[in-house]
Scaffold this motif. Sequence first.
Motif, mmCIF file in Angstrom:
data_model
loop_
_atom_site.group_PDB
_atom_site.id
_atom_site.type_symbol
_atom_site.label_atom_id
_atom_site.label_comp_id
_atom_site.label_asym_id
_atom_site.label_seq_id
_atom_site.Cartn_x
_atom_site.Cartn_y
_atom_site.Cartn_z
ATOM 1 N N SER A 1 46.531 43.122 44.057
ATOM 2 C CA SER A 1 45.372 43.005 43.172
ATOM 3 C C SER A 1 45.658 43.658 41.825
ATOM 4 O O SER A 1 46.500 44.548 41.707
ATOM 5 N N PHE A 2 44.956 43.219 40.790
ATOM 6 C CA PHE A 2 45.109 43.756 39.449
ATOM 7 C C PHE A 2 44.359 45.085 39.349
ATOM 8 O O PHE A 2 43.188 45.173 39.744
ATOM 9 N N GLY B 1 64.139 33.885 47.592
ATOM 10 C CA GLY B 1 63.138 33.406 48.553
ATOM 11 C C GLY B 1 61.855 33.024 47.857
ATOM 12 O O GLY B 1 61.811 32.859 46.634
ATOM 13 N N LYS B 2 60.810 32.940 48.627
ATOM 14 C CA LYS B 2 59.512 32.558 48.101
ATOM 15 C C LYS B 2 58.416 33.236 48.919
ATOM 16 O O LYS B 2 58.644 33.653 50.071
ATOM 17 N N GLY B 3 57.243 33.367 48.335
ATOM 18 C CA GLY B 3 56.138 34.022 49.014
ATOM 19 C C GLY B 3 54.808 33.494 48.517
ATOM 20 O O GLY B 3 54.720 32.817 47.500
ATOM 21 N N LEU B 4 53.746 33.830 49.266
ATOM 22 C CA LEU B 4 52.401 33.356 48.945
ATOM 23 C C LEU B 4 51.644 34.460 48.203
ATOM 24 O O LEU B 4 51.560 35.591 48.698
ATOM 25 N N PRO B 5 51.096 34.186 47.031
ATOM 26 C CA PRO B 5 50.279 35.198 46.349
ATOM 27 C C PRO B 5 48.955 35.402 47.071
ATOM 28 O O PRO B 5 48.441 34.493 47.735
ATOM 29 N N ASN B 6 48.408 36.596 46.946
ATOM 30 C CA ASN B 6 47.142 36.924 47.599
ATOM 31 C C ASN B 6 45.969 36.969 46.633
ATOM 32 O O ASN B 6 44.822 36.899 47.080
ATOM 33 N N PHE B 7 46.248 37.090 45.358
ATOM 34 C CA PHE B 7 45.168 37.258 44.395
ATOM 35 C C PHE B 7 45.366 36.288 43.225
ATOM 36 O O PHE B 7 46.486 36.074 42.772
ATOM 37 N N ILE C 1 39.825 35.472 42.681
ATOM 38 C CA ILE C 1 39.821 34.952 44.048
ATOM 39 C C ILE C 1 40.812 35.775 44.873
ATOM 40 O O ILE C 1 41.970 35.960 44.470
ATOM 41 N N ASN C 2 40.359 36.268 46.016
ATOM 42 C CA ASN C 2 41.215 37.012 46.933
ATOM 43 C C ASN C 2 41.501 36.166 48.172
ATOM 44 O O ASN C 2 40.751 35.237 48.501
ATOM 45 N N GLN C 3 42.571 36.503 48.884
ATOM 46 C CA GLN C 3 42.938 35.831 50.119
ATOM 47 C C GLN C 3 43.109 34.325 49.903
ATOM 48 O O GLN C 3 42.349 33.499 50.411
ATOM 49 N N LEU C 4 44.088 33.959 49.100
ATOM 50 C CA LEU C 4 44.357 32.547 48.826
ATOM 51 C C LEU C 4 44.903 31.864 50.077
ATOM 52 O O LEU C 4 45.608 32.480 50.893
ATOM 53 N N PRO C 5 44.601 30.579 50.285
ATOM 54 C CA PRO C 5 45.129 29.857 51.454
ATOM 55 C C PRO C 5 46.643 29.692 51.365
ATOM 56 O O PRO C 5 47.243 29.788 50.288
#
Length: 893
Positions: A407-408, A378-384, A363-367
């Motif tokens: 991406s992998f 800190g913290k961040g949102l994964p994309n993949f 899944i790409n572009q996670l909400p």
Amino acid sequence: MKIKTKLYLGFGSILIMLVLGLGIIQNILIDMKNVMSHVVIDRYEKVKMVTALGNEIQSMSNHLNNLYIAPKNKRDIEVEDFESASINAATILATLEKRIVLEELKQLLYKNTILFESYNRVAEEAIQAINSDNTFLATQLQTMQVIPKRTILMQGIKDFQDGLEDSMDETIDGNIKAFSSTIELLTALVVVTALVGTIITIWILRSITSSMNKVTSVITKGNYGVQGSFPRIEVTSNDEIGKIASAFNQIAASMEDHAKQEKEYKEVLQEQNWLKTKIAEFSSMYQGVHDLQALAHLFITKITPLVGAGFGVFYLKKGSGEEQRFVRLATYAAMEFKADRQEFRLGEGLVGQSALEKRMIQINQLPSDYIQITSGLGKGLPNFLMVVPVLFEGEVMAVVELATFQSFDSLHLKLLDQVLGNLGITINSVDVYMKIEKLLNDSQRLTEQLQTRSEELQGQKEELKSTNEQLALQFEHSEQKSRELEKVKFALEEKAQQVLISSQYKSEFLANMSHELRTPLNSMLILAHILSENKENNLSPSQVEYANTIYSSGNDLLRLINEVLDLSKVESGKMELFSSEVFLADVQTFLERQFVPVANQKGIGFAITLDEKLADTIYTDEQRLQQILRNLLSNAFKFTEKGSVHMAFYQIGEELEKPMLAIEVRDTGIGIAKEKQALIFEAFRQADGTTSRKYGGTGLGLSISREIAHLLGGYLHVESEEGVGSTFTLVLPLVTDKLASSTPLVAHAEVASSYLPIAPEPLGTRLPMLENKQVLIVDDDVRNVFALATALEGCQMKVLFAENGREGIERLRQSPDVDLVLMDIMMPEMDGVQAIRAIRSEAAYRDLPIIALTAKASEDDRAMCLTAGASAFISKPVKVNELLALIAEWLPT
């Protein structure tokens, strides 16, 4: 000499010198280019072969590891794959031996060949030990010799590969030095030419030296030590200097291409080496792990950072069938959230869907509210996001979920694919080990308890020295108890084995007794049926009644046999059920059709009511349900002389999550004393068990009904008052949706017996299509032959007979006008199944109708007969009307 002539001579001399020098240098450069191309291509092929050799040896190791855990029926496949990989590796070594020239590399290759032969020999010894089921020797060879030798061999191959790469580097360095020498020669030529030109004219010197200085500046200032980067000379003229510049540029471009190819080859080799190293690290990491929790933690902790992920979860499969689910077992950098799930079923969420489809999901572009990867800074949102199932022999063992910012790449995906394949094998091995360990722990629990007691006594001995002798005596006593308990344990195991053997003998005895009883019953029932018809009107009414009594008694005996077989199935746990959709209205109609005539005959009331709130259908075993209800109604009518019998279907436990279906049978009969209400559910026991009891019966019906109710997921209980009546209630799960799984019946026994006598059905009208037809009866029991022949000859049929299968085949060949064969199954010399196969093997009898007769009426027997070639199947005792109808159906018109 004129200046013009001198100029012509000077320029001519310079021109000749330049042409000769450039020609020689160009030939040198072209030779260098050809040598360089040959070296790079030849070394690449050799490196490629060495890589293939490493892959084949790794394949040999994988097949050998698979052989340790493979079932016996798949070992030959793994051995063949191992031998194929061994042959390929030997072929590669032989090819390399022919192509290697350098003495140092030949020595390394010879060393690796010796190591390979040693490793192959030890591996074959391990395979022989596995095939001989010598697990200890195989494990010892694997640990002490196979793995160390493979490690040394792989290191030797790596050293050989490094030697090839060093040789290639040395060749390239030599060519670069030769190229530098050529450049120096070219420079010297230019200098000489310039000196000669200065004698002729200064302007020629200046014009020539300016161009030459430009060329030599570019050449001498170039950095030739950095691969992939060579200088270029700007071509400004079409003279010899321009040609030199063009040739140099071509050489530089060719050198850059070779350097680029070499770099790509090295990158591919580095990737393969990296993959092999990481896979080997995972294999080493699994060693000594005997707990799935530890395995999951080690794997997710290792794989997550290795593929560049910042979040990882490991889900392990628990349960089977409808209860199968995937439970979170280990995490990497995961935080607890209110909405997260600890387990998933098949098809639930991406984890369950990946397990259901047995494939990777990306899944790409996670909400933004999906999940966060956090740290102290800190913290961040994964994309993949990637969800990958772990398979073993086509079955999903676990699911791994990974999240990352980027991406992998393909290298990470290759690593995951190879690592997860080995992980499935490891999970299965650890699971089997844990199960074995649990069994060992259970068997050693008593010993451990005694050891714990001994340790406690030892501690008390140190604290209370005054009681040292007494504690020593107690310890000695506990050791004696341990030995006694061990003897009891062995005695119980031996007793359990004897009970198991006795149960098997009992089942075989009952099956054989069923066959032996049904065989004479078959002839008795057929002959009694024929006598009761009195077609020749030569029997008196009392004699016809005698025949009816014989037929009824035979059926009572048949029902008794069925009840004993049912009880045996229940006790041995071999009674199987088949759930299907059952319409309650059909059950009501079936019971009314069976028992309304009984109620009318006895002059008592009978009614069946269905609660309107009930669903129209339920899912259960319809035949077993009918068996229980028939038994309850039969008993109710048997013990009720006046009053009524009432059956009611209604729902109970509506306030519970799973309501139940209650089927109540209430009568106004003699009732049951309270102290005997538990007794009636025991096999062969009745409320009145004396020889002078008023009501007959075997005492098996209620015992079988209660056990079948338990198998259906319910229970059976009774409320009764002596002299008032009894109420039996059958409670079953109210299942209105089709069950996820059902087990087909091997053979349903006949339903519970009724106390009413059964009269023989009339044979009916004459069947014209049977007249003058010839039938061959193959049966070793003369009573059955006589009974069947009497029934068939009564229909104007011609009857031949044979005593076994071999004689039946001979009789059939002697009588080609036989229209149909009745084949008994259990016979000496050649049984019915063998005889049917032999008949069907002859082209003349492939369409001849063959009806199989047997006293074993299981579904397996039916399938065996039909597979052998029988046209139809009928069980003993045979009902004459059914047999005649079946014969009429199969006889050719």
